[in-house]
Design a protein around this motif. Structure first.
Motif, PDB file in Angstrom:
ATOM      1  N   GLY A   1       4.772  -4.477  14.927  1.00  0.00           N
ATOM      2  CA  GLY A   1       4.879  -3.680  13.715  1.00  0.00           C
ATOM      3  C   GLY A   1       3.532  -3.573  13.054  1.00  0.00           C
ATOM      4  O   GLY A   1       2.493  -3.803  13.674  1.00  0.00           O
ATOM      5  N   GLY A   2       3.542  -3.243  11.761  1.00  0.00           N
ATOM      6  CA  GLY A   2       2.292  -3.057  11.052  1.00  0.00           C
ATOM      7  C   GLY A   2       2.242  -3.865   9.780  1.00  0.00           C
ATOM      8  O   GLY A   2       3.262  -4.299   9.243  1.00  0.00           O
ATOM      9  N   CYS A   3       1.025  -4.065   9.272  1.00  0.00           N
ATOM     10  CA  CYS A   3       0.826  -4.772   8.016  1.00  0.00           C
ATOM     11  C   CYS A   3       0.005  -3.869   7.098  1.00  0.00           C
ATOM     12  O   CYS A   3       0.230  -2.662   7.075  1.00  0.00           O
ATOM     13  CB  CYS A   3       0.165  -6.129   8.271  1.00  0.00           C
ATOM     14  SG  CYS A   3       0.482  -7.362   6.981  1.00  0.00           S
ATOM     15  N   CYS A   4      -0.943  -4.400   6.373  1.00  0.00           N
ATOM     16  CA  CYS A   4      -1.653  -3.650   5.342  1.00  0.00           C
ATOM     17  C   CYS A   4      -2.227  -2.333   5.869  1.00  0.00           C
ATOM     18  O   CYS A   4      -2.877  -2.300   6.916  1.00  0.00           O
ATOM     19  CB  CYS A   4      -2.784  -4.495   4.767  1.00  0.00           C
ATOM     20  SG  CYS A   4      -2.231  -6.018   3.989  1.00  0.00           S
ATOM     21  N   GLY A   5      -1.976  -1.272   5.126  1.00  0.00           N
ATOM     22  CA  GLY A   5      -2.552   0.026   5.469  1.00  0.00           C
ATOM     23  C   GLY A   5      -1.764   0.848   6.459  1.00  0.00           C
ATOM     24  O   GLY A   5      -2.072   2.027   6.665  1.00  0.00           O
ATOM     25  N   THR A   6      -0.762   0.270   7.099  1.00  0.00           N
ATOM     26  CA  THR A   6       0.026   1.045   8.062  1.00  0.00           C
ATOM     27  C   THR A   6       1.101   1.841   7.324  1.00  0.00           C
ATOM     28  O   THR A   6       1.597   1.433   6.280  1.00  0.00           O
ATOM     29  CB  THR A   6       0.683   0.136   9.112  1.00  0.00           C
ATOM     30  OG1 THR A   6       1.463  -0.869   8.458  1.00  0.00           O
ATOM     31  CG2 THR A   6      -0.375  -0.536   9.976  1.00  0.00           C
ATOM     32  N   THR A   7       1.473   2.967   7.893  1.00  0.00           N
ATOM     33  CA  THR A   7       2.393   3.911   7.263  1.00  0.00           C
ATOM     34  C   THR A   7       3.551   4.201   8.211  1.00  0.00           C
ATOM     35  O   THR A   7       3.520   3.816   9.384  1.00  0.00           O
ATOM     36  CB  THR A   7       1.662   5.224   6.959  1.00  0.00           C
ATOM     37  OG1 THR A   7       1.339   5.862   8.209  1.00  0.00           O
ATOM     38  CG2 THR A   7       0.377   4.976   6.167  1.00  0.00           C
ATOM     39  N   PRO A   8       4.587   4.893   7.731  1.00  0.00           N
ATOM     40  CA  PRO A   8       5.648   5.326   8.645  1.00  0.00           C
ATOM     41  C   PRO A   8       5.131   6.129   9.825  1.00  0.00           C
ATOM     42  O   PRO A   8       5.707   6.069  10.920  1.00  0.00           O
ATOM     43  CB  PRO A   8       6.552   6.163   7.736  1.00  0.00           C
ATOM     44  CG  PRO A   8       6.395   5.536   6.384  1.00  0.00           C
ATOM     45  CD  PRO A   8       4.940   5.158   6.320  1.00  0.00           C
TER      46      PRO A   8
ATOM     47  N   VAL B   1      12.255   1.331  -3.428  1.00  0.00           N
ATOM     48  CA  VAL B   1      12.195   0.361  -2.327  1.00  0.00           C
ATOM     49  C   VAL B   1      13.082   0.828  -1.174  1.00  0.00           C
ATOM     50  O   VAL B   1      12.675   0.806  -0.006  1.00  0.00           O
ATOM     51  CB  VAL B   1      12.623  -1.041  -2.811  1.00  0.00           C
ATOM     52  CG1 VAL B   1      12.597  -2.038  -1.651  1.00  0.00           C
ATOM     53  CG2 VAL B   1      11.726  -1.525  -3.939  1.00  0.00           C
ATOM     54  N   LYS B   2      14.290   1.263  -1.494  1.00  0.00           N
ATOM     55  CA  LYS B   2      15.211   1.764  -0.473  1.00  0.00           C
ATOM     56  C   LYS B   2      14.614   2.973   0.248  1.00  0.00           C
ATOM     57  O   LYS B   2      14.720   3.102   1.475  1.00  0.00           O
ATOM     58  CB  LYS B   2      16.545   2.135  -1.111  1.00  0.00           C
ATOM     59  CG  LYS B   2      17.577   2.692  -0.136  1.00  0.00           C
ATOM     60  CD  LYS B   2      18.855   3.064  -0.869  1.00  0.00           C
ATOM     61  CE  LYS B   2      19.852   3.737   0.062  1.00  0.00           C
ATOM     62  NZ  LYS B   2      21.077   4.157  -0.655  1.00  0.00           N
ATOM     63  N   GLY B   3      13.959   3.844  -0.512  1.00  0.00           N
ATOM     64  CA  GLY B   3      13.337   5.021   0.099  1.00  0.00           C
ATOM     65  C   GLY B   3      12.275   4.639   1.116  1.00  0.00           C
ATOM     66  O   GLY B   3      12.163   5.271   2.183  1.00  0.00           O
TER      67      GLY B   3
ATOM     68  N   THR C   1       0.819  -1.213   0.000  1.00  0.00           N
ATOM     69  CA  THR C   1       0.000   0.000   0.000  1.00  0.00           C
ATOM     70  C   THR C   1       0.852   1.263   0.000  1.00  0.00           C
ATOM     71  O   THR C   1       0.475   2.275  -0.585  1.00  0.00           O
ATOM     72  CB  THR C   1      -0.945   0.009   1.215  1.00  0.00           C
ATOM     73  OG1 THR C   1      -0.199  -0.274   2.408  1.00  0.00           O
ATOM     74  CG2 THR C   1      -2.041  -1.023   1.058  1.00  0.00           C
ATOM     75  N   MET C   2       2.028   1.204   0.621  1.00  0.00           N
ATOM     76  CA  MET C   2       2.905   2.376   0.621  1.00  0.00           C
ATOM     77  C   MET C   2       3.540   2.593  -0.753  1.00  0.00           C
ATOM     78  O   MET C   2       3.690   3.741  -1.205  1.00  0.00           O
ATOM     79  CB  MET C   2       3.989   2.224   1.678  1.00  0.00           C
ATOM     80  CG  MET C   2       3.503   2.453   3.104  1.00  0.00           C
ATOM     81  SD  MET C   2       2.731   4.086   3.311  1.00  0.00           S
ATOM     82  CE  MET C   2       4.083   5.174   2.865  1.00  0.00           C
TER      83      MET C   2
ATOM     84  N   GLY D   1       3.104   5.984  -5.991  1.00  0.00           N
ATOM     85  CA  GLY D   1       2.881   6.074  -7.424  1.00  0.00           C
ATOM     86  C   GLY D   1       3.042   4.785  -8.195  1.00  0.00           C
ATOM     87  O   GLY D   1       2.911   4.775  -9.428  1.00  0.00           O
ATOM     88  N   VAL D   2       3.335   3.663  -7.507  1.00  0.00           N
ATOM     89  CA  VAL D   2       3.479   2.380  -8.199  1.00  0.00           C
ATOM     90  C   VAL D   2       2.094   1.776  -8.426  1.00  0.00           C
ATOM     91  O   VAL D   2       1.302   1.656  -7.486  1.00  0.00           O
ATOM     92  CB  VAL D   2       4.355   1.401  -7.396  1.00  0.00           C
ATOM     93  CG1 VAL D   2       4.456   0.067  -8.113  1.00  0.00           C
ATOM     94  CG2 VAL D   2       5.735   2.001  -7.172  1.00  0.00           C
TER      95      VAL D   2
END
Length: 609
Positions: free
Chosen positions: A270-277, A44-46, A20-21, A26-27
């Motif tokens: 940690g987080g899975c789908c929908g979680t953000t930094p 990916v690194k970003g 999702t991130m 933009g992917v």
């Protein structure tokens, strides 16, 4: 300090969603995310750097679906190794650039369902598919392997066996979207037990549910295993709004639920789908300075079963496994109300040295005395453990659970789960088969009861403590298909298996060799022949029994005492030839002649390794 040692002293923060991130960056969802490792490593690194800046201590590689079953569908099967190795390299470079201490977890997801559900793959083929990906991650330099979002217990156990070959720490994380059960119906406590017995380093839950459901899952795990626990929740459930999926869980709420998960026993959050930094940042701030809590499991895990303190003085016949050959004997369940012959036979066999007695449940769909009550009587009066055969034919799901709980109360410790012959094969006109479950489902139910939960996942207060047995038929042209079935039964919770009667040395040895990796005792069925007529009947009319031509020739013309002597001699010769290759023997008594079984037990006891 090693990764596992760190978990004894610190709470580690994982990262969040990848797919999702990347979409938010933009992917397109039509893009194969794992291929980005080769064509756009910077993006990916970003993302890794975003999570490291937010406070992540563990970064998962962008390799969740980088296995052959998933990459073949998009024409990338030739790049499996490159994608996985590059995924590790990108994560390591991000950590180096961030300047902080963090671990790289090689992410491994399940195989594509369309391939596995077709049942075209054998267990060894499934293992090879995982080995291809996992070994590439290890070669790339991953610090640990994270098996995540699995719903099939058998598949994650196969992946775990491969991951352990690398020598790296392993996190095994399953998705529980359905009230504490995976999509395939495996309960949290049962999965935790099986994964611990299989040697995982960390047991966890991810995806499938939001923070509140994951918290409940962690609470069950905390009392079902003494291994470290990981929790990676979704950001709630997505809503489809204006052409895109929106997750509504706020970072603050997510962080608070993560804090409660730590208090419940999780050491990696940690987080899975929908979680953000931002979710990870708030989580890291909320749990900063927290230490792992002490936990007390409600069950004690052994290699054979979950043992609870209930009625029964037996150590369990499996306790002798690997120390000596196990010997169980099946006696005929009475057709009427007189149990005296069964009691006498059990006493003689105990004296001969048998480890346990078997009683079938209405074999061939013909009515017999209730074997649970009979088993209780034998255990009380004779003092030998009884393996009770339970069929799916005779009770619905409600009745099965009720009777099994009652059996546990009476001190029954061993159950053999079988589907059962259809009622139409029997002699009870008007009776019908139930089959709410098959043998696989019954094994799962028994494992749930052992974990202290009923079929709905509701607590029972304590576990039933059953040793779970299953049947195995080696007398088939395609023994690999039977091995695959046994694999599924072991994954569901089976602790031992007893085979159909075997008369072939080759069949017995092939069974022992091909089942050895399951690490459960496999007891080879031995039923002495008593006459030519008996021999021909078994070979021609009884499903699951095949008698070699040379044995049939030896029994020609043999009746009465000559037949019994020849049948015993044939059985002894087979036992002696396979003695050093098998775990033990399951002797099926012919025509209630318990003295024949007693002679075989004594013969086995006289043999030396």
């Amino acid at each position: 300090m090693t990764f596992i040692e760190t978990l004894q002293n610190e709470i580690l923060v994982g990262d969040g969603a990848v797919g999702t991130m990347l979409y938010n960056k933009g992917v397109s969802f039509d893009t194969n995310f794992e291929h980005l490792n080769l064509i756009n490593p910077a993006i990916v690194k970003g993302l890794h750097l975003d999570y490291l800046t937010a406070g992540s201590d563990i970064i998962e590689t962008n390799t969740f679906g980088a296995n052959r079953t998933r990459l073949t569908s998009v024409g990338l099967e030739s790049k499996i190794k490159d994608i996985n190795i590059e995924g590790v390299r990108i994560a390591k470079n991000a950590i180096a650039e961030s300047g902080k201490r963090a671990y790289v977890a090689g992410s491994v997801g399940p195989l594509a369902k369309v391939t596995v559900d077709s049942e075209n793959l054998t267990e060894s083929e499934i293992t090879d598919l995982f080995r291809e990906q996992i070994f590439a991650l290890a070669e790339g330099g991953a610090d640990l392997i994270m098996l995540e979002t699995f719903s099939d217990l058998g598949q994650i156990l196969s992946a775990l066996r491969v991951a352990k070959e690398t020598g790296l720490p392993v996190i095994t994380s399953m998705a529980y979207p359905d009230g504490g059960k995976t999509g395939s119906g495996v309960g949290v406590a049962h999965a935790a037990r099986e994964l611990q017995l299989a040697g995982t380093d960390v047991i966890g839950a991810n995806c499938g549910a939001g923070p509140r459901e994951i918290l409940q899952t962690v609470k069950i795990m905390a009392t079902s295993t003494d291994r470290p626990i990981s929790a990676f929740a979704n950001s709630g459930f997505p809503e489809y709004i204006d052409g895109r999926y929106i997750y509504r869980t706020t970072p603050e709420y997510f962080a608070e639920m993560g804090f409660e998960a730590v208090k419940a026993g999780a050491v990696i959050v940690g987080g899975c789908c929908g979680t953000t930094p931002e979710h990870i940042k708030k989580l890291a701030e909320r749990i900063k300075g927290e230490k792992p809590v002490s936990r007390k499991t409600s069950v004690y895990l052994t290699e054979s079963s979950v043992i609870t303190e209930q009625k029964g003085e037996f150590d369990g016949f499996l306790a002798a496994w690997k120390k000596e050959k196990l010997i169980t004997v099946e006696l005929e369940t009475p057709k009427g109300l007189d149990p005296s012959k069964a009691i006498t036979g059990a006493a003689i066999l105990k004296e001969a040295g048998a480890d346990a007695i078997n009683f079938a449940e209405n074999p061939l769909a013909r009515v017999r005395m209730g074997n649970i009550a009979l088993a209780n009587l034998i255990q009380e009066e004779v003092g030998i453990e009884v393996i009770v055969h339970i069929t799916c034919r005779d009770r619905n799901l409600l009745g099965l659970q009720s009777d099994l709980m009652g059996a546990s109360l009476l001190g029954i410790r061993s159950i053999l789960a079988v589907t059962g012959d259809p009622a139409r094969l029997g002699n009870q006109i008007g009776s019908s088969s139930v089959y709410d479950l098959n043998s696989f489902g019954l094994i799962k139910l028994l494992a749930d009861l052992n974990s202290g939960l009923n079929s709905l996942g509701q607590p029972l207060g304590k576990g039933t403590g059953f040793k779970i047995g299953c049947a195995f038929n080696p007398n088939t042209p395609d023994i690999d298909a039977q091995i695959d079935r046994l694999s599924k039964k072991v994954a569901a919770g089976a602790n031992f298996t007893q085979t159909q009667p075997v008369y072939s040395y080759k069949t017995a040895i092939e069974t022992a060799e091909k089942s050895e990796h399951f690490n459960i005792p496999v007891l080879i069925g031995i039923m002495p022949l008593v006459s030519e007529r008996n021999c021909e009947y078994l070979h021609n009319e009884v499903p699951g029994i095949t008698i070699p031509d040379e044995i049939r020739k030896r029994m020609q013309g043999k009746e009465k005492e000559d037949g019994r002597r020849e049948g015993l001699q044939i059985a002894k010769e087979l036992i002696e030839k396979i003695y050093n290759k098998v775990d033990g023997f399951y002797i099926i008594t012919p025509f209630d002649r318990h003295e024949l079984s007693a002679e075989l037990v004594q013969y086995i006891k006289s043999l030396k390794p």
